[in-house]
Design a protein around this motif. Structure first.
Motif, mmCIF file in Angstrom:
data_model
loop_
_atom_site.group_PDB
_atom_site.id
_atom_site.type_symbol
_atom_site.label_atom_id
_atom_site.label_comp_id
_atom_site.label_asym_id
_atom_site.label_seq_id
_atom_site.Cartn_x
_atom_site.Cartn_y
_atom_site.Cartn_z
ATOM 1 N N GLN A 41 0.796 -1.223 0.000
ATOM 2 C CA GLN A 41 0.000 0.000 0.000
ATOM 3 C C GLN A 41 0.834 1.280 0.000
ATOM 4 N N CYS A 42 2.130 1.197 0.332
ATOM 5 C CA CYS A 42 2.906 2.434 0.475
ATOM 6 C C CYS A 42 3.894 2.687 -0.653
ATOM 7 N N GLY A 43 4.365 1.655 -1.315
ATOM 8 C CA GLY A 43 5.279 1.822 -2.433
ATOM 9 C C GLY A 43 6.751 1.915 -2.084
ATOM 10 N N ALA A 44 7.099 1.898 -0.811
ATOM 11 C CA ALA A 44 8.510 2.009 -0.431
ATOM 12 C C ALA A 44 9.348 0.837 -0.964
ATOM 13 N N CYS A 45 8.709 -0.280 -1.208
ATOM 14 C CA CYS A 45 9.408 -1.493 -1.643
ATOM 15 C C CYS A 45 9.410 -1.672 -3.163
ATOM 16 N N THR A 46 9.053 -0.632 -3.903
ATOM 17 C CA THR A 46 8.921 -0.749 -5.357
ATOM 18 C C THR A 46 10.253 -1.054 -6.029
ATOM 19 N N VAL A 47 10.229 -2.063 -6.889
ATOM 20 C CA VAL A 47 11.343 -2.413 -7.766
ATOM 21 C C VAL A 47 10.752 -2.649 -9.152
ATOM 22 N N LEU A 48 11.609 -2.799 -10.134
ATOM 23 C CA LEU A 48 11.149 -3.121 -11.479
ATOM 24 C C LEU A 48 11.371 -4.594 -11.755
ATOM 25 N N VAL A 49 10.380 -5.244 -12.338
ATOM 26 C CA VAL A 49 10.518 -6.605 -12.848
ATOM 27 C C VAL A 49 10.119 -6.520 -14.312
ATOM 28 N N ASP A 50 11.047 -6.887 -15.172
ATOM 29 C CA ASP A 50 10.823 -6.718 -16.619
ATOM 30 C C ASP A 50 10.459 -5.275 -16.953
#
Length: 153
Positions: A41-50
């Motif tokens: 819900q917060c986005g702090a853990c966002t990474v890119l996959v493909d």
């Protein structure tokens, strides 16, 4: 199990159901990706996959396979450079905790949309919560980065 992170194939001993976030932080010691809420819900853990932003706190590492995973540490290219320069120029962060997820999401946006309007920015950044409320500076930085990308390299 093997995963491809920041361009390198890495062998990890973790159980396949382990969230990607913990494999990145605890096993691979890539601590730029943050734990915020644990429920996407917060986005702090966002990474890119493909090349697509995902929330690593709820993504089982086995679901990634050997698709390329890019963390804040591995973010590179013209869009990433433009976002970082704009973030610094505009002084976006206050506490900075959310910034890796914000920068990853903003870079993904500019990789797909060269000159995003406000609704496109809102859509791409939805779910990236800034507890300091720097949303207007985040939007300004994205627009500044987009403008810098429109000039020849």
């Amino acid at each position: 199990m093997e995963i491809r992170v920041n361009g390198k194939l890495r062998s990890v001993p973790d159980d396949g159901g382990t969230p990607l976030l913990w494999v990145l932080r605890d096993t691979l010691k890539l601590t730029g990706t943050k734990f915020g809420c644990g429920i996407a819900q917060c986005g702090a853990c966002t990474v890119l996959v493909d090349g697509q932003p995902i929330r690593s706190c709820i993504t089982p590492v086995e679901s990634v396979g050997t698709s390329p995973v890019t963390t804040i540490e591995g973010l590179s290219g013209r869009e990433a450079d433009a976002i970082r320069a704009a973030w610094t120029s505009i002084d976006v962060p206050q506490c900075g905790y959310c910034q890796s997820g914000q920068i990853v999401s903003a870079t993904a946006l500019l990789s797909g949309v060269r000159n995003p309007d406000d609704p496109e920015i809102d859509s791409a950044m939805a779910g990236n919560i800034c507890r300091c409320g720097t949303y207007s500076r985040i939007r300004a930085a994205i627009k500044s980065a987009a403008a810098s990308l429109s000039t020849p390299a």
